[in-house]
Write an enzyme that holds these catalytic residues in place. Structure first.
Site, PDB file in Angstrom:
ATOM      1  N   HIS A 367      33.176  48.649  41.259  1.00 40.99           N
ATOM      2  CA  HIS A 367      34.282  49.592  41.038  1.00 40.99           C
ATOM      3  C   HIS A 367      33.846  51.018  40.809  1.00 40.99           C
ATOM      4  O   HIS A 367      34.525  51.956  41.200  1.00 40.99           O
ATOM      5  CB  HIS A 367      35.170  49.066  39.925  1.00 40.99           C
ATOM      6  N   ARG A 474      45.279  50.200  45.633  1.00 41.71           N
ATOM      7  CA  ARG A 474      44.748  49.152  44.735  1.00 41.71           C
ATOM      8  C   ARG A 474      45.280  49.399  43.331  1.00 41.71           C
ATOM      9  O   ARG A 474      44.692  50.155  42.559  1.00 41.71           O
ATOM     10  CB  ARG A 474      43.233  49.200  44.711  1.00 41.71           C
ATOM     11  N   GLU A 609      42.723  37.274  53.139  1.00 39.25           N
ATOM     12  CA  GLU A 609      41.399  37.413  52.538  1.00 39.25           C
ATOM     13  C   GLU A 609      40.744  36.062  52.333  1.00 39.25           C
ATOM     14  O   GLU A 609      39.555  35.976  52.056  1.00 39.25           O
ATOM     15  CB  GLU A 609      41.495  38.072  51.161  1.00 39.25           C
ATOM     16  N   ASP A 633      36.788  40.630  51.291  1.00 35.79           N
ATOM     17  CA  ASP A 633      36.835  39.266  50.774  1.00 35.79           C
ATOM     18  C   ASP A 633      36.777  38.238  51.900  1.00 35.79           C
ATOM     19  O   ASP A 633      36.112  37.213  51.779  1.00 35.79           O
ATOM     20  CB  ASP A 633      38.101  39.059  49.933  1.00 35.79           C
ATOM     21  N   CYS A 680      42.220  46.487  56.062  1.00 38.50           N
ATOM     22  CA  CYS A 680      41.995  47.496  55.016  1.00 38.50           C
ATOM     23  C   CYS A 680      40.685  47.318  54.260  1.00 38.50           C
ATOM     24  O   CYS A 680      40.496  47.927  53.219  1.00 38.50           O
ATOM     25  CB  CYS A 680      43.172  47.527  54.053  1.00 38.50           C
TER      26      CYS A 680
HETATM   27  C1  PEP Z   1      39.225  43.370  50.727  1.00 41.18           C
HETATM   28  O1  PEP Z   1      38.942  42.327  50.130  1.00 41.18           O
HETATM   29  O2  PEP Z   1      38.810  43.650  51.861  1.00 41.18           O
HETATM   30  C2  PEP Z   1      40.093  44.368  50.094  1.00 41.18           C
HETATM   31  C3  PEP Z   1      40.560  45.388  50.773  1.00 41.18           C
HETATM   32  O3  PEP Z   1      40.362  44.201  48.790  1.00 41.18           O
HETATM   33  P1  PEP Z   1      39.328  44.561  47.635  1.00 41.18           P
HETATM   34  O4  PEP Z   1      38.144  45.238  48.222  1.00 41.18           O
HETATM   35  O5  PEP Z   1      40.051  45.427  46.680  1.00 41.18           O
HETATM   36  O6  PEP Z   1      39.004  43.202  47.091  1.00 41.18           O
HETATM   37 MG    MG Z   2      40.034  41.776  48.369  1.00 40.07          MG
END
Ligand code: PEP
Ligand code: MG
Length: 755
Positions: A367, A474, A609, A633, A680
Site C-alpha cells: 500500500h 479503491r 479476480e 489478484d 483495472c
Molecule cells: C486487482 O486485484 O487487480 C485490483 C485492481 O485490486 P487490488 O490491486 O486493489 O487488489
Molecule cells: Mg484485487
C-alpha cells in the site's frame, strides 16, 4: 580480565583521554594502538581501515614494522584480517598459521606471532575496518578479552565514521565509510528522484560510549529496559494498536525479545566492559545488524529486524530523542529512507518536498507503493540495509524505473541523472500534449483510459491526464490510512469530493476490499493461515453486513442526482453477487423511504479476480451491469503466486498463454452479453501489456495516473487489427513455448509503437 593491565574499563578511560587530546589523527591512532597492546598484554595491536576500493589498509600498528603503515594493503579476500572484515565476526586463534586462510605480508614482520585476535570495527552493522591484537606465544583469548576488544573497536568506529581519517588517505583510497554506493532493489514507483536522505526513523546517534560510572550505567540500562517492556505491554493491552499503527504480531515478538535473556545479558556484559548504556545497546545492535545482513533465512532475518527495531526503541528510551524527523524542516528535496512505512506515515509528510522513497521492504503492490505512485514520487524497495547505510543529509538518487539507488553518488553519476530528469521532463511535456487527444488507435478503435485512484491526492490527476474517468476507486485506502473506522459522514464527504472532481466523467467505486494484504490497523483481524485466501473483501462484507451497508448508503447518497457505479471485489460465486446486490437494493429502498435524493441510475458490477468466476461468466453477466478484471489478484490466484511475496510475485509472466487466455475469456463473454468490460490491475499500466489487452478485445482500461501518457502514446500508434494477427495465433500455440512478450515487443518496435 585475565592478563590485562587494569581491564577494559581502565583502557576505555585512557582512550577517552586520547580522544579528547588536540593531536593529529595519526598521532591519536598511534597512541590508541599502544594503549590497547599494553592493556591487553599483546605484542601487536594494529588497525586496518576498509577503503572505498574495498581493500584494507594498515593505518596504525604497535609491534609490526611501522614502515608498513599506509603501505600494506590487503584485499578483503585475503588472510585472517580479510576474513574478519568479510564475515563481520570476531576471530580468535591460538595458532593462526594453522588456519587455512592465514597469509602474511613480509613487510610487516608478522610471521613470528602465533596467536591472533581480530574484531570487526562496525557501525550500524557495516564493517569499517578491523582491529587486531597478536601474541608471540600460543595463547587462547578469553571471552572477556574478545568482548573488551570489541568494545574498544566502537571507539575506533566513531573515529572512522567522523571522517577524521580521510585526511590521512590518498585520493581514491579514502575510508569506505562514506563511499558512494550503487544499490539494487526493486522498482516500486517509476520516477526519478534526486535529493537528500531523510531517515524516517533516524538511528539515535550515540556520541558518548565510554562510561564514567559503570554502576550508574547498569541502572540506566535496567531502567530503560523496564520502561520499554512496560510500553510494549501497554500497547498490547489497551487500544494503542490503533494509534501506533502497528501489528499485534510484531508487538508480540517485541514483547518476547524484550524479555530475552541472551539479549539482556549481552547488553549488560557490554556495560560491564565500560560502555555507557547507550554504547552497550549500540554495540549489540551493530552485531545484530551485521548478522541480519548475512542471514539468508527469512525467518531469522525477520527476528533480527525485530531486535534491531527494539534496540532503536531502547536507545530512544535512554536518550529521549523524538521518534521521527522534524516534518516541518524537511529539505526541499527529501528522499525518505525507512525499513518500511505505512501509507498514512508517508502521507503525513509534506509531499511537495518528497522526491523519493527507499525501503528495505515494500513490494510492488503494497500500500505504501500505491500511495507513492499516487504522489508521483520515485520509490525503490528491497534495498538491503539502506537504513544502516544512509545518513541524514546524504545525497541520493532514486531510480524507480531501474529499481536502483545511488547513495552519495559521484559527480558524473549525478550529472547523468540530472540529464535524465531533464529528458523525462521533456517527455512528460509530450505526454501532457496528448492530454486532449482522443485515445483512438491508428485503425480507429477507441480505447477508454481511466484512472485507478483511492485518495484525495489522486483527484487532480483526472484533469492532468485527461483520463476518461476513474475506473477503479479503491475505497479501502481511506480506511487504511485512518486511525479509526471512518464515519459514514467522512465516507460521504470523500465520495462526493471524488464525484465532484470527476464532473461528467464516470467513476467506478469499489466497495471495501480489506483483509488479505490490506490490513486495517484498528480492526482486530482473525489469525489466518492463508489471509489471501481468507476472510476478506466481499466475504467480510457479506458476513459483516453492517459495514457494507453503511458504505453502500454513503455511496448512494453521494451519487444523488447523478449516475453511480459501484462494484464488489473478490466475487467467487454468483450467489455472493446476488447477496451484495440485494444490499444495494435494500439501501435504495431505505433512502427512498426517508426522502433522500437518489442517483439517477445505479450500475452494479463485479470484479473478476478469482478464477472460479471465469467459469461462471455467462451467469455473472446476466446479473452484473459490468465486469472489471482485477489482474493483480487474478494472476496471483491463477498461478498460485503471492503478489506480495517478492520471491514469487514476478515469477510468472502474465503475457503468457494461461493468463492471456483467461483475460480473453472475459472480454469475449462481455462482448457476447453486450456488457462493458474493463481491466483495472497494474497490468494495464504497462504499454506492452496494454497493447496485448487491446488485441484481446479490451476497449476500456483503468491505470495508474503516471501510466496514462505512455499507454496513450503507444495506443495512438497501434494498429489493433495487426496486433491481433500477431497475438491470437500465439494464443493457440500448443507447443508451450510461445514467447509472446518477445513477439509483441518485436511487433511494437517494427511498427513504430513507442513502449
Ligand atoms: C486487482 O486485484 O487487480 C485490483 C485492481 O485490486 P487490488 O490491486 O486493489 O487488489
Ligand atoms: Mg484485487
Amino acid at each position: 580480565m585475565r592478563g590485562a593491565l587494569g581491564g577494559p574499563r581502565v583502557l576505555l578511560r585512557r582512550l577517552r583521554e586520547v580522544m579528547a587530546e588536540q593531536i593529529s589523527a595519526q598521532d591519536r591512532l598511534d597512541k590508541i594502538v599502544v594503549l590497547i597492546a599494553a592493556n591487553m598484554v599483546a605484542e601487536v595491536c594494529s588497525v586496518y581501515v576498509l577503503r572505498v576500493d574495498q581493500t584494507l589498509e594498515l593505518y596504525a600498528t604497535e609491534g609490526l614494522n611501522r614502515d608498513a603503515v599506509h603501505q600494506t594493503v590487503l584485499s578483503v579476500d585475503e588472510g585472517l584480517v580479510g576474513h574478519v572484515a568479510r564475515e563481520a565476526e570476531s576471530l580468535a586463534l591460538s595458532d593462526a598459521q594453522a588456519h587455512p586462510e592465514f597469509s602474511y605480508r613480509p613487510e610487516t614482520g608478522e610471521e613470528i606471532y602465533n596467536s591472533f585476535l581480530g574484531v570487526p570495527i562496525l557501525r550500524a552493522g557495516n564493517t569499517l575496518g578491523v582491529l587486531v591484537v597478536q601474541n608471540r606465544a600460543r595463547r587462547t583469548y578469553t571471552e572477556e578479552e574478545i568482548e573488551a576488544l570489541q568494545t574498544t573497536a566502537m571507539v575506533l568506529a566513531e573515529m572512522i565514521a567522523s571522517g577524521e581519517l580521510t585526511a590521512l588517505a590518498r585520493p581514491g583510497a579514502e575510508p569506505a565509510v562514506r563511499r558512494p554506493l550503487h544499490l539494487k532493489g526493486v522498482g516500486l514507483a517509476d520516477a526519478l528522484g534526486l535529493g537528500h536522505a531523510v531517515l524516517h526513523e533516524p538511528r539515535v546517534k550515540v556520541t558518548n560510549v565510554i562510561a564514567d560510572d559503570v554502576q550508574r550505567e547498569t541502572h540506566r540500562l535496567d531502567a530503560a529496559i523496564g520502561k520499554l517492556r512496560h510500553a510494549i505491554d501497554k500497547m498490547l493491552e489497551d487500544d494503542g494498536l490503533a494509534k501506533s499503527g502497528e501489528h499485534r504480531d510484531i508487538l508480540e515478538a517485541y514483547r518476547m525479545f524484550a524479555h530475552d535473556r541472551g539479549w539482556m545479558h549481552k547488553m549488560r556484559e557490554a556495560v560491564l566492559s565500560g560502555l555507557t548504556a547507550e554504547g552497550a545497546v549500540e554495540r549489540v545492535q551493530s552485531d545484530t545488524r551485521a548478522r541480519m545482513m548475512r542471514a539468508s533465512d527469512p525467518y531469522l532475518r525477520e527476528r533480527l529486524h525485530d531486535l534491531d527495531d527494539l534496540a532503536n526503541r531502547l536507545l530512544r528510551e535512554l536518550l529521549g530523542h523524538a521518534p521521527g524527523p522534524d516534518r516541518d524542516s524537511l529539505p526541499e528535496n527529501a528522499i525518505l529512507v525507512a525499513r518500511n512505512m505505512s501509507p498514512a506515515a508517508l502521507l503525513d509528510y509534506d509531499r511537495t518536498r518528497i522526491r523519493g522513497l527507499v525501503l528495505e521492504e515494500g513490494g510492488t503492490t503494497s500500500h505504501v507503493t500505491i500511495v507513492a505512485r499516487a504522489l508521483g514520487i520515485a520509490a525503490v524497495g528491497q534495498v538491503d540495509n539502506i537504513t544502516g547505510l544512509a545518513d541524514s543529509g546524504d545525497p541520493m538518487i532514486v531510480d524507480g524505473q531501474a529499481g536502483e539507488v545511488h547513495l552519495r553518488p559521484p559527480g558524473d553519476v549525478e550529472e547523468a541523472y540530472a540529464e535524465k530528469v531533464r529528458f523525462r521532463a521533456r517527455r512528460q511535456a509530450q505526454y501532457a500534449a496528448l492530454r486532449t487527444r482522443p485515445s483512438v488507435t491508428k485503425d480507429g478503435v477507441h480505447i477508454a483510459l481511466h484512472l485507478n485512484a483511492g485518495l484525495v491526492v489522486d483527484l487532480p490527476h483526472i484533469a492532468e491526464t485527461g483520463a476518461a474517468g476513474i475506473g477503479l476507486f479503491r475505497t479501502e485506502l481511506q480506511f487504511m490510512i485512518a486511525s479509526a473506522f471512518p464515519r459514514i459522514s467522512e465516507q460521504l464527504k470523500l465520495y462526493r469530493a471524488v464525484l465532484d472532481a470527476a464532473g461528467e466523467r464516470p467513476v467506478t467505486f469499489r466497495t471495501l476490499d480489506i483483509g488479505g494484504d490490506k490490513v486495517l490497523p484498528y480492526m482486530r483481524t482473525v489469525e489466518e493461515e492463508n489471509p489471501a485466501l481468507g476472510w476478506r473483501a466481499i466475504r467480510l462484507g457479506l458476513d459483516r453486513p453492517g459495514l457494507l451497508r453503511s458504505q453502500v448508503r454513503a455511496l448512494l447518497r453521494a451519487g444523488a442526482g447523478r449516475d453511480l457505479r459501484l462494484m464488489f471485489p473478490m466475487v467467487a460465486a454468483v450467489e455472493e453477487f446476488d447477496s451484495a446486490r440485494a444490499i444495494v437494493e435494500r439501501e435504495l429502498t431505505h433512502l427512498r423511504k426517508h426522502g433522500h435524493g437518489l442517483p439517477e441510475r445505479v450500475f452494479v458490477g463485479a470484479m473478476v479476480e478469482v478464477p472460479s468466476l471465469l467459469f461462471q461468466l455467462d451467469e455473472i453477466l446476466t446479473r452484473a451491469d459490468f465486469l472489471s478484471v482485477g489482474s493483480n489478484d487474478l494472476v496471483q490466484f491463477l498461478f498460485a503466486a503471492d503478489r506480495s511475496n517478492v520471491r514469487v510475485a514476478d515469477r510468472f509472466d502474465p503475457l503468457s498463454p494461461p493468463a492471456l487466455r483467461a483475460f480473453r475469456m472475459v472480454a469475449e463473454a462481455g462482448a457476447r452479453a453486450g456488457k462493458p468490460i474493463t481491466l483495472c490491475g497494474e497490468l494495464a499500466s504497462r504499454p506492452l501489456e496494454a497493447i496485448a489487452l487491446a488485441a484481446l478485445g479490451y476497449r476500456s482500461l483503468s491505470l495508474s495516473p503516471a501510466a496514462v501518457g505512455p499507454v496513450k502514446a503507444a495506443l495512438l500508434e497501434l494498429d489493433v487489427g495487426a496486433a491481433r494477427k500477431v497475438l491470437l495465433p500465439l494464443l493457440e500455440d500448443r507447443t508451450g513455448i510461445a514467447h509472446i512478450r518477445d513477439a509483441l515487443r518485436t511487433f511494437a518496435e517494427t511498427t513504430g509503437v513507442p513502449l
